[in-house]
Design a protein around this motif. Structure first.
Motif, PDB file in Angstrom:
ATOM      1  N   THR A 279       0.850  -1.180   0.000  1.00 49.66           N
ATOM      2  CA  THR A 279       0.000   0.000   0.000  1.00 49.66           C
ATOM      3  C   THR A 279       0.898   1.246   0.000  1.00 49.66           C
ATOM      4  O   THR A 279       2.005   1.217   0.515  1.00 49.66           O
ATOM      5  CB  THR A 279      -0.928   0.045   1.223  1.00 49.66           C
ATOM      6  N   GLY A 280       0.387   2.328  -0.597  1.00 44.86           N
ATOM      7  CA  GLY A 280       1.213   3.522  -0.718  1.00 44.86           C
ATOM      8  C   GLY A 280       2.333   3.331  -1.724  1.00 44.86           C
ATOM      9  O   GLY A 280       3.407   3.939  -1.602  1.00 44.86           O
ATOM     10  N   SER A 281       2.106   2.502  -2.735  1.00 46.57           N
ATOM     11  CA  SER A 281       3.153   2.080  -3.667  1.00 46.57           C
ATOM     12  C   SER A 281       3.611   3.174  -4.621  1.00 46.57           C
ATOM     13  O   SER A 281       4.622   3.000  -5.315  1.00 46.57           O
ATOM     14  CB  SER A 281       2.674   0.877  -4.480  1.00 46.57           C
ATOM     15  N   SER A 282       2.910   4.308  -4.665  1.00 43.65           N
ATOM     16  CA  SER A 282       3.354   5.422  -5.507  1.00 43.65           C
ATOM     17  C   SER A 282       4.149   6.458  -4.720  1.00 43.65           C
ATOM     18  O   SER A 282       4.686   7.402  -5.308  1.00 43.65           O
ATOM     19  CB  SER A 282       2.157   6.100  -6.181  1.00 43.65           C
TER      20      SER A 282
ATOM     21  N   GLY B 284       6.985   3.702  -0.249  1.00 39.93           N
ATOM     22  CA  GLY B 284       6.286   2.562  -0.812  1.00 39.93           C
ATOM     23  C   GLY B 284       6.868   2.107  -2.137  1.00 39.93           C
ATOM     24  O   GLY B 284       7.022   0.907  -2.388  1.00 39.93           O
ATOM     25  N   SER B 285       7.212   3.058  -2.990  1.00 39.23           N
ATOM     26  CA  SER B 285       7.777   2.684  -4.291  1.00 39.23           C
ATOM     27  C   SER B 285       9.164   2.066  -4.136  1.00 39.23           C
ATOM     28  O   SER B 285       9.531   1.134  -4.867  1.00 39.23           O
ATOM     29  CB  SER B 285       7.827   3.895  -5.228  1.00 39.23           C
ATOM     30  N   ALA B 286       9.951   2.566  -3.176  1.00 38.90           N
ATOM     31  CA  ALA B 286      11.265   1.968  -2.918  1.00 38.90           C
ATOM     32  C   ALA B 286      11.123   0.541  -2.406  1.00 38.90           C
ATOM     33  O   ALA B 286      11.880  -0.360  -2.805  1.00 38.90           O
ATOM     34  CB  ALA B 286      12.037   2.820  -1.917  1.00 38.90           C
ATOM     35  N   LEU B 287      10.158   0.312  -1.519  1.00 32.58           N
ATOM     36  CA  LEU B 287       9.901  -1.038  -1.028  1.00 32.58           C
ATOM     37  C   LEU B 287       9.452  -1.953  -2.161  1.00 32.58           C
ATOM     38  O   LEU B 287       9.929  -3.089  -2.280  1.00 32.58           O
ATOM     39  CB  LEU B 287       8.837  -0.998   0.069  1.00 32.58           C
ATOM     40  N   ALA B 288       8.543  -1.464  -3.004  1.00 33.42           N
ATOM     41  CA  ALA B 288       8.066  -2.278  -4.116  1.00 33.42           C
ATOM     42  C   ALA B 288       9.212  -2.673  -5.034  1.00 33.42           C
ATOM     43  O   ALA B 288       9.321  -3.830  -5.458  1.00 33.42           O
ATOM     44  CB  ALA B 288       6.990  -1.511  -4.886  1.00 33.42           C
ATOM     45  N   ALA B 289      10.072  -1.719  -5.361  1.00 42.10           N
ATOM     46  CA  ALA B 289      11.212  -2.009  -6.240  1.00 42.10           C
ATOM     47  C   ALA B 289      12.148  -3.034  -5.610  1.00 42.10           C
ATOM     48  O   ALA B 289      12.659  -3.934  -6.292  1.00 42.10           O
ATOM     49  CB  ALA B 289      11.965  -0.720  -6.549  1.00 42.10           C
TER      50      ALA B 289
ATOM     51  N   GLY C 122       0.751  -3.222  -6.217  1.00 38.67           N
ATOM     52  CA  GLY C 122       0.701  -1.956  -5.514  1.00 38.67           C
ATOM     53  C   GLY C 122      -0.691  -1.368  -5.482  1.00 38.67           C
ATOM     54  O   GLY C 122      -1.451  -1.480  -6.454  1.00 38.67           O
ATOM     55  N   LEU C 123      -1.028  -0.733  -4.354  1.00 34.45           N
ATOM     56  CA  LEU C 123      -2.308  -0.044  -4.197  1.00 34.45           C
ATOM     57  C   LEU C 123      -2.029   1.366  -3.695  1.00 34.45           C
ATOM     58  O   LEU C 123      -1.350   1.540  -2.685  1.00 34.45           O
ATOM     59  CB  LEU C 123      -3.210  -0.810  -3.226  1.00 34.45           C
TER      60      LEU C 123
ATOM     61  N   ARG D 162       4.724   3.757 -10.908  1.00 30.15           N
ATOM     62  CA  ARG D 162       5.408   2.623 -11.549  1.00 30.15           C
ATOM     63  C   ARG D 162       4.985   1.290 -10.965  1.00 30.15           C
ATOM     64  O   ARG D 162       4.841   0.296 -11.686  1.00 30.15           O
ATOM     65  CB  ARG D 162       6.927   2.839 -11.407  1.00 30.15           C
ATOM     66  N   TRP D 163       4.777   1.224  -9.649  1.00 30.78           N
ATOM     67  CA  TRP D 163       4.499  -0.045  -8.989  1.00 30.78           C
ATOM     68  C   TRP D 163       3.042  -0.199  -8.574  1.00 30.78           C
ATOM     69  O   TRP D 163       2.690  -1.156  -7.882  1.00 30.78           O
ATOM     70  CB  TRP D 163       5.401  -0.199  -7.762  1.00 30.78           C
TER      71      TRP D 163
END
Length: 292
Positions: free
Chosen positions: A17-20, A24-29, A40-41, A47-48
């Motif tokens: 969550t908070g993937s933008s 959140g985006s750093a965690l997703a990557a 991602g939500l 991107r994620w």
């Protein structure tokens, strides 16, 4: 030395969550690079972010969680929103939506849960009284505003949800002018890349639960606290003379007093957290012309 957990292979799908957002985006990557399938939500595209929706949208939230293995909860209203949004909105997003999210995760068999909190929850406990405050997990949080209150309440929800869970209280990690960033990296900040690495490690090591500070690396020791409040430059010259030289080479003031030091030893012991992008990394990057 690791004292908890055993390293396991990636389990499959992770919902962020908070993937933008920045964290959140750093965690997703980082999870993607580690071999996980990332969903991602976020309310904003990115991107994620595979699902653009508000976390309070029951249908979207449950659809994102379905058949997932791990939940990373980074979405929140943050400190800059204090005073701009109502306390009721903070509670709705940071507390009520978190309660619904972890309830859904427990019901759907998603776990472990990784919750991204903040060292800000220590609040008034960060105020020095004759010496710098050594900030480890034994320090009792004393929230000072609605942000601190709601993040701490969310921590409690995650800890009591019935699913194995880890909370990371992350230090300051947003962009700042280089001299400001450098000063903070001495004692109370962390690079977002190290945050993301900590998140992957916390999930990868089985049986790790609890709350952990994520900061650093910092060059100080607990016994430095009194001297740091009196003459931080002298302590820094003893602990890291190369850093003092780096500050002076760039015309940056060496701080004369520091009010706190964040300690991530518990995270290092539990799941091998070892930050690498601290003050020395920043100084090397600055020497190579990096300015952001």
């Amino acid at each position: 030395m690791l004292t908890q957990g055993r390293k396991t292979a990636p389990a499959g799908a992770v919902v962020v969550t908070g993937s933008s957002g920045r964290v959140g985006s750093a965690l997703a990557a980082a999870f993607d690079a580690a071999g996980w399938t990332v969903r991602g939500l976020d309310r904003m595209p990115g991107r994620w972010t595979s699902t653009v929706a508000d976390l309070r949208d029951d249908r979207a939230r449950r659809a994102a969680l379905r058949s997932a293995d791990v939940l990373i909860h980074a979405a929140a209203l943050h400190a800059p929103h204090v005073g701009r949004l109502s306390d009721a909105e903070f509670r709705a997003v940071n507390v009520d939506a978190t309660a619904a999210l972890v309830e859904d995760a427990a019901r759907l068999g998603v776990g472990p849960i990784l919750y991204i909190s903040s060292t800000s929850v220590y609040g008034h406990a960060l105020v020095p009284a004759g010496q710098a405050v050594w900030v480890d997990e034994r320090l009792t949080p004393l929230p000072r505003d609605i942000y601190d209150e709601t993040k701490l309440a969310a921590e409690d929800l995650v800890a009591s949800c019935g699913v194995p869970a880890v909370t990371l209280r992350i230090a300051r990690c947003f962009p700042e002018p280089l001299p400001v960033r450098a000063r903070h990296l001495l004692h109370r900040a962390v690079d977002v890349t190290d945050v993301a690495a900590a998140g992957v490690l916390a999930v990868t090591y089985s049986a790790v639960t609890g709350t952990f500070n994520v900061s650093g690396p910092h060059p100080f020791r607990r016994e430095d606290c009194r001297a740091l409040h009196r003459d931080a430059a002298a302590v820094l010259a003893e602990r890291a003379p190369d850093v003092v030289e780096g500050f002076r080479d760039r015309g940056w003031a060496v701080p004369g007093r520091l009010d706190r030091v964040y300690d991530s030893t518990a995270a290092a012991n539990a799941f091998g957290y070892s930050p690498v992008r601290g003050i020395r990394h920043l100084l090397r990057s600055a020497a190579d012309g990096w300015t952001a």
